[in-house]
Design an enzyme around this catalytic site. Structure first.
Site, PDB file in Angstrom:
ATOM      1  CE1 TYR A 146      -4.485   1.672   0.637  1.00 37.35           C
ATOM      2  CE2 TYR A 146      -3.242   3.137   2.520  1.00 37.35           C
ATOM      3  CZ  TYR A 146      -3.661   2.956   1.559  1.00 37.35           C
ATOM      4  OH  TYR A 146      -5.187   4.170   1.774  1.00 37.35           O
ATOM      5  CG  ASN A 175      -4.653   7.194  10.596  1.00 37.62           C
ATOM      6  OD1 ASN A 175      -4.471   8.088  10.243  1.00 37.62           O
ATOM      7  ND2 ASN A 175      -5.608   5.880  11.383  1.00 37.62           N
ATOM      8  CB  THR A 211      -0.731   9.587  18.368  1.00 42.97           C
ATOM      9  OG1 THR A 211       0.783  10.324  17.672  1.00 42.97           O
ATOM     10  CG2 THR A 211       0.093   9.646  20.226  1.00 42.97           C
TER      11      THR A 211
END
Ligand code: UDP
Length: 315
Positions: A146, A175, A211
């Site tokens: 990816y 994200n 995170t």
């Protein structure tokens, strides 16, 4: 403004379906192309009756013969579970998918936007990540199909731009979450919400101090459309994401609070090459696109929880 004919590859996916919906609302003619590997007809069922919406079930590895004014190239499985299912095909989807859509853009003189990703930064040594950072990607790991696929797609975009004058736009998506994520795609937000709603254990990989920065899908789609329609010379790459940074432990506790669930937190091994931190610098998007995310994580999570509650009721 005259009605534009817009192709969205991967248009039946989580982000693609929200983008198709918004483009239709803005009065465009939308062609949604998807092979339905991870995309779902349910995501676009409500658009099917619209005379300006067309769905084409096709794999991007085949040639595309349509006419259009703009192309958003989103087609590629994006969650680790799905892109690792057939990693060779993932790299092909990135490379050949970019080649086919760029060829189409060249023939139609269409503007083309590539949905690239924060994964091009790999496990970053620089924090937060500006667009000028070249990344730290493992070329032979399980995420490489990816990461490297998306990196070579960016290369192709810039070479088509330099060599053939194709009007390109490259965004790097961090994200993103919201309604229509797949409950089974293994993403942290969908996993935690589904686990909480079913009162199952919340699975934190590693110690939970890694995170991520989570952007609500409506904010992202707004940024994508602004980028497509920005001044022609602005090619990007430009980061699109919400700079609010959370540990997975914080996310788990927020989901538990919103759902009022009695789930317990458990720790599982960290997957290979899992980035330890990720946060976008969005100064460029703010300057060039006058864009800034507006939806707070807690508010976006509430909407996402409402979607999954409904989804699980009907499952
Ligand atoms: N993660 C987790 N529990 C889960 C799913 C994911 O702790 O059930 C972690 C994962 O290891 C990663 C982060 O959450 O550190 C984000 O994972 P996701 O697959 O959503 O996105 P990506 O790693 O591609 O940013």
């Amino acid at each position: 403004m005259p009605r534009k004919r817009i192709l969205v590859t991967g248009g039946a996916g989580f982000i693609g379906s929200h983008l198709c919906e918004k483009l239709l609302q803005e009065g465009n003619d939308v062609i949604c192309l998807d092979n339905l590997f991870t995309g779902r007809k349910d995501n676009i069922r409500h658009l099917m009756g619209d005379p300006y919406f067309e769905f084409v079930r096709q794999d991007l590895l085949e040639d595309i013969y349509i006419e259009c004014d703009q192309i958003y190239n989103l087609a590629c499985p994006a969650s680790p579970i799905h892109y690792q299912y057939d990693p060779i095909k993932t790299t092909k989807a990135c490379f050949i998918g970019a080649l086919h859509t760029l060829g189409l853009a060249k023939r139609c003189h269409a503007r083309i936007l590539q949905a690239s990703t924060s994964e091009v930064y790999g496990d970053p040594e620089i924090h937060p990540q500006p667009e000028s950072y070249r990344g730290s990607v493992n070329p032979i790991g399980i995420r490489s199909c990816y990461d490297e696929g998306k990196r070579v797609a960016e290369t192709l975009f810039f070479d088509y731009h330099r060599q053939h004058g194709v009007k390109i736009k490259v965004i790097r998506i961090f994200n993103t979450y919201g309604p229509r994520m797949r409950p089974d795609d293994g993403r942290v937000v969908s996993n935690f919400i589904v686990q909480a709603l079913k009162n199952q254990d919340i699975t934190i990989y590693g110690d939970g101090t890694q995170t991520r920065s989570f952007c609500y899908v409506d904010d992202l789609v707004d940024g994508m459309i602004r980028m497509m329609n920005s001044r022609e010379e602005f090619t990007g790459p430009v980061n699109l994401g919400n700079p609010g940074e959370f540990t997975m432990l914080e996310l788990a506790n927020l989901v538990l609070k919103i759902t009022g669930s009695s789930s317990k937190i458990v720790h599982l091994p960290l997957p290979q090459d899992d980035p330890t931190q990720r946060k976008p610098v969005i100064d460029l998007a703010m300057k060039e696109l006058d864009w800034c995310p507006t939806i707070k994580l807690e508010d976006g999570l509430k909407k996402t929880v409402a979607y999954f509650e409904e989804y699980l009721k009907n499952a």
